[in-house]
Design a protein around this motif. Structure first.
Motif, PDB file in Angstrom:
ATOM      1  N   GLY A 112       0.810  -1.214   0.000  1.00  0.00           N
ATOM      2  CA  GLY A 112       0.000   0.000   0.000  1.00  0.00           C
ATOM      3  C   GLY A 112       0.840   1.259   0.000  1.00  0.00           C
ATOM      4  O   GLY A 112       1.808   1.370   0.758  1.00  0.00           O
ATOM      5  N   SER A 113       0.477   2.212  -0.829  1.00  0.00           N
ATOM      6  CA  SER A 113       1.223   3.473  -0.907  1.00  0.00           C
ATOM      7  C   SER A 113       0.542   4.592  -0.120  1.00  0.00           C
ATOM      8  O   SER A 113       1.173   5.593   0.209  1.00  0.00           O
ATOM      9  N   LYS A 114      -0.737   4.416   0.188  1.00  0.00           N
ATOM     10  CA  LYS A 114      -1.481   5.419   0.945  1.00  0.00           C
ATOM     11  C   LYS A 114      -2.072   4.771   2.194  1.00  0.00           C
ATOM     12  O   LYS A 114      -3.006   3.979   2.107  1.00  0.00           O
ATOM     13  N   TRP A 115      -1.509   5.120   3.340  1.00  0.00           N
ATOM     14  CA  TRP A 115      -1.991   4.580   4.612  1.00  0.00           C
ATOM     15  C   TRP A 115      -2.728   5.674   5.380  1.00  0.00           C
ATOM     16  O   TRP A 115      -2.439   6.859   5.231  1.00  0.00           O
ATOM     17  N   PHE A 116      -3.667   5.229   6.227  1.00  0.00           N
ATOM     18  CA  PHE A 116      -4.502   6.171   6.978  1.00  0.00           C
ATOM     19  C   PHE A 116      -4.574   5.761   8.445  1.00  0.00           C
ATOM     20  O   PHE A 116      -4.600   4.574   8.768  1.00  0.00           O
ATOM     21  N   LEU A 117      -4.594   6.775   9.316  1.00  0.00           N
ATOM     22  CA  LEU A 117      -4.772   6.552  10.747  1.00  0.00           C
ATOM     23  C   LEU A 117      -6.256   6.456  11.045  1.00  0.00           C
ATOM     24  O   LEU A 117      -7.007   7.395  10.790  1.00  0.00           O
ATOM     25  N   LYS A 118      -6.680   5.314  11.592  1.00  0.00           N
ATOM     26  CA  LYS A 118      -8.094   5.092  11.907  1.00  0.00           C
ATOM     27  C   LYS A 118      -8.410   5.420  13.365  1.00  0.00           C
ATOM     28  O   LYS A 118      -9.417   6.063  13.662  1.00  0.00           O
ATOM     29  N   SER A 119      -7.571   4.946  14.278  1.00  0.00           N
ATOM     30  CA  SER A 119      -7.822   5.177  15.701  1.00  0.00           C
ATOM     31  C   SER A 119      -6.580   4.837  16.507  1.00  0.00           C
ATOM     32  O   SER A 119      -5.653   4.183  16.005  1.00  0.00           O
ATOM     33  N   CYS A 120      -6.563   5.278  17.744  1.00  0.00           N
ATOM     34  CA  CYS A 120      -5.469   4.904  18.642  1.00  0.00           C
ATOM     35  C   CYS A 120      -5.920   5.080  20.086  1.00  0.00           C
ATOM     36  O   CYS A 120      -6.879   5.802  20.375  1.00  0.00           O
ATOM     37  N   VAL A 186      -7.052   6.971  26.775  1.00  0.00           N
ATOM     38  CA  VAL A 186      -8.057   7.706  25.998  1.00  0.00           C
ATOM     39  C   VAL A 186      -8.115   7.116  24.589  1.00  0.00           C
ATOM     40  O   VAL A 186      -7.102   7.073  23.887  1.00  0.00           O
ATOM     41  N   SER A 187      -9.298   6.664  24.178  1.00  0.00           N
ATOM     42  CA  SER A 187      -9.480   6.106  22.830  1.00  0.00           C
ATOM     43  C   SER A 187      -9.937   7.214  21.888  1.00  0.00           C
ATOM     44  O   SER A 187     -10.936   7.882  22.156  1.00  0.00           O
ATOM     45  N   LYS A 188      -9.210   7.399  20.789  1.00  0.00           N
ATOM     46  CA  LYS A 188      -9.543   8.459  19.832  1.00  0.00           C
ATOM     47  C   LYS A 188      -9.734   7.871  18.443  1.00  0.00           C
ATOM     48  O   LYS A 188      -8.912   7.099  17.964  1.00  0.00           O
ATOM     49  N   VAL A 189     -10.839   8.256  17.801  1.00  0.00           N
ATOM     50  CA  VAL A 189     -11.160   7.810  16.451  1.00  0.00           C
ATOM     51  C   VAL A 189     -10.889   8.958  15.485  1.00  0.00           C
ATOM     52  O   VAL A 189     -11.212  10.115  15.772  1.00  0.00           O
ATOM     53  N   PHE A 190     -10.297   8.647  14.333  1.00  0.00           N
ATOM     54  CA  PHE A 190      -9.959   9.664  13.341  1.00  0.00           C
ATOM     55  C   PHE A 190     -10.653   9.356  12.016  1.00  0.00           C
ATOM     56  O   PHE A 190     -10.951   8.206  11.706  1.00  0.00           O
ATOM     57  N   GLU A 191     -10.869  10.394  11.236  1.00  0.00           N
ATOM     58  CA  GLU A 191     -11.526  10.245   9.934  1.00  0.00           C
ATOM     59  C   GLU A 191     -10.481   9.996   8.847  1.00  0.00           C
ATOM     60  O   GLU A 191     -10.207  10.853   8.012  1.00  0.00           O
ATOM     61  N   ASP A 192      -9.866   8.818   8.903  1.00  0.00           N
ATOM     62  CA  ASP A 192      -8.883   8.425   7.878  1.00  0.00           C
ATOM     63  C   ASP A 192      -7.835   9.512   7.643  1.00  0.00           C
ATOM     64  O   ASP A 192      -7.664  10.009   6.527  1.00  0.00           O
ATOM     65  N   PHE A 193      -7.112   9.872   8.708  1.00  0.00           N
ATOM     66  CA  PHE A 193      -6.058  10.873   8.561  1.00  0.00           C
ATOM     67  C   PHE A 193      -4.902  10.267   7.774  1.00  0.00           C
ATOM     68  O   PHE A 193      -4.366   9.211   8.146  1.00  0.00           O
ATOM     69  N   PRO A 194      -4.466  10.910   6.661  1.00  0.00           N
ATOM     70  CA  PRO A 194      -3.398  10.342   5.826  1.00  0.00           C
ATOM     71  C   PRO A 194      -2.050  10.349   6.541  1.00  0.00           C
ATOM     72  O   PRO A 194      -1.601  11.383   7.038  1.00  0.00           O
ATOM     73  N   ILE A 195      -1.399   9.184   6.588  1.00  0.00           N
ATOM     74  CA  ILE A 195      -0.108   9.039   7.249  1.00  0.00           C
ATOM     75  C   ILE A 195       0.946   9.954   6.627  1.00  0.00           C
ATOM     76  O   ILE A 195       1.831  10.467   7.317  1.00  0.00           O
ATOM     77  N   SER A 196       0.857  10.189   5.332  1.00  0.00           N
ATOM     78  CA  SER A 196       1.849  11.033   4.650  1.00  0.00           C
ATOM     79  C   SER A 196       1.870  12.454   5.210  1.00  0.00           C
ATOM     80  O   SER A 196       2.869  13.155   5.091  1.00  0.00           O
ATOM     81  N   SER A 279       8.347   5.107  12.728  1.00  0.00           N
ATOM     82  CA  SER A 279       9.002   3.823  12.922  1.00  0.00           C
ATOM     83  C   SER A 279       8.351   2.726  12.078  1.00  0.00           C
ATOM     84  O   SER A 279       9.052   1.886  11.506  1.00  0.00           O
ATOM     85  N   CYS A 280       7.032   2.749  11.989  1.00  0.00           N
ATOM     86  CA  CYS A 280       6.301   1.729  11.223  1.00  0.00           C
ATOM     87  C   CYS A 280       6.712   1.733   9.758  1.00  0.00           C
ATOM     88  O   CYS A 280       6.789   0.674   9.118  1.00  0.00           O
ATOM     89  N   PHE A 281       6.971   2.916   9.226  1.00  0.00           N
ATOM     90  CA  PHE A 281       7.236   3.051   7.791  1.00  0.00           C
ATOM     91  C   PHE A 281       8.688   3.431   7.506  1.00  0.00           C
ATOM     92  O   PHE A 281       8.990   4.111   6.533  1.00  0.00           O
ATOM     93  N   LYS A 287       6.298   2.338   0.620  1.00  0.00           N
ATOM     94  CA  LYS A 287       5.964   3.224  -0.477  1.00  0.00           C
ATOM     95  C   LYS A 287       5.433   4.579  -0.004  1.00  0.00           C
ATOM     96  O   LYS A 287       5.217   5.477  -0.814  1.00  0.00           O
ATOM     97  N   VAL A 288       5.214   4.724   1.304  1.00  0.00           N
ATOM     98  CA  VAL A 288       4.680   5.976   1.847  1.00  0.00           C
ATOM     99  C   VAL A 288       5.717   7.083   1.738  1.00  0.00           C
ATOM    100  O   VAL A 288       6.880   6.897   2.124  1.00  0.00           O
ATOM    101  N   VAL A 289       5.296   8.230   1.222  1.00  0.00           N
ATOM    102  CA  VAL A 289       6.174   9.395   1.125  1.00  0.00           C
ATOM    103  C   VAL A 289       5.638  10.473   2.057  1.00  0.00           C
ATOM    104  O   VAL A 289       4.523  10.962   1.888  1.00  0.00           O
TER     105      VAL A 289
END
Length: 291
Positions: A112-120, A186-196, A279-281, A287-289
């Motif tokens: 995958g070249s486009k990753w998104f943050l869903k929650s943490c 604290v659990s936080k949900v995000f609206e597909d924040f782009p990792i890039s 660290s993950c990428f 492929k994430v820039v």
């Protein structure tokens, strides 16, 4: 104990759980499946398919070693399937503090070249007994308290986004340390924040709960309002702050605001999350820039 951590105002921040997603083809997922069916088969604790609408069709629970596991799913059941659709949802959920630099995870992040943050889940550790914490649930309706006696207790405030969990981390993780350690999660949900764009990402201060220490130092002025004095004494003895009337909640809060309020900040939480993402990428095959 921590993968990455930051400390501010005697609070240690880390990321306890994170969920990331991308989109990959079925052919790419077949390559992943082949790995876990052959050379990594011993790490597969459980794999299954599900037709439930809120779940993924393909699900894998991976255990690197005891207590160190993660999950990934492919092709969410809400996604339309067609010959014209070439990529589907691929999501990974893991605890960075437990897995740290795991090569298997890093391999998965090369897809995958486009990753998104869903929650943490943002973990905030403080060297204080859970018995000495007074919490204000604010506008959250749902509150649950589970107790096994004395300081072995867990408090849940709210549900879903911004849900708060407070528990005795020393007991939960069987830590051989001196003193007390309470975790506020604290659990936080995000609206597909782009990792890039993670360099532009910020965690706001207002996601954290309002917590006080119940070790109030009395002054002579406090004795002018004997009813308020009795209420503060009751709070220190374990009476639930949230059962007070609105008027007395405000009065007690004003008394505890000074040196008794536990201060949280989104700045160190943001930095920790960014460090985990970087660290993950970090693999050169990713492929994430980052921008």
């Amino acid at each position: 104990m921590y993968f990455y951590s930051e400390e501010m105002f005697n609070v240690t921040y880390s990321i306890d759980m994170i969920r990331l997603k991308t989109y990959i083809s079925y052919q790419e997922f077949s390559e992943i499946e082949f790995r876990f069916n052959t050379c990594w088969a011993d790490f597969v604790k459980n794999k299954y398919t599900s037709a439930r609408l809120e779940q993924f069709f393909y699900n894998y629970n991976i255990e690197i070693e005891e207590g160190k596991s993660f999950w990934f799913g492919f092709m969410h059941n809400t996604e339309r399937r067609s010959e014209n659709i070439t990529e589907y949802n691929f999501t990974i959920e893991f605890n960075p503090n437990k897995l740290k630099d795991t090569n298997i995870l890093k391999y998965l992040f090369t897809f995958g070249s486009k990753w998104f943050l869903k929650s943490c889940d943002i973990a905030c550790d403080i060297p204080v007994s859970i018995l000495d914490i007074v919490y204000n649930k604010g506008r959250k309706r749902s509150t649950k308290v589970f107790s096994n006696g004395f300081d072995d207790k867990t408090i849940y405030i709210g549900k879903g986004d911004k849900r708060v969990k407070i528990y005795n981390k020393k007991i939960e993780s069987n830590l051989a340390i001196k003193g007390d350690l309470t975790r506020i999660e604290v659990s936080k949900v995000f609206e597909d924040f782009p990792i890039s764009n993670i360099k532009l990402f910020h965690i706001e201060d207002d996601i954290f709960p309002v917590l006080y220490m119940n070790k109030y130092i009395y002054s002579l002025k406090d004795y002018e309002d004997k009813t308020l004095l009795a209420i503060v004494y009751a709070i220190e003895s374990g009476f639930d702050f949230n059962m007070l009337s609105r008027r007395y909640k405000e009065k007690v809060s004003q008394l505890l605001q000074g040196g008794n309020k536990i201060s949280f900040s989104g700045k160190p939480a943001t930095q920790v999350l960014r460090n985990v993402i970087f660290s993950c990428f970090s693999d050169i095959k990713c492929k994430v820039v980052f921008v």
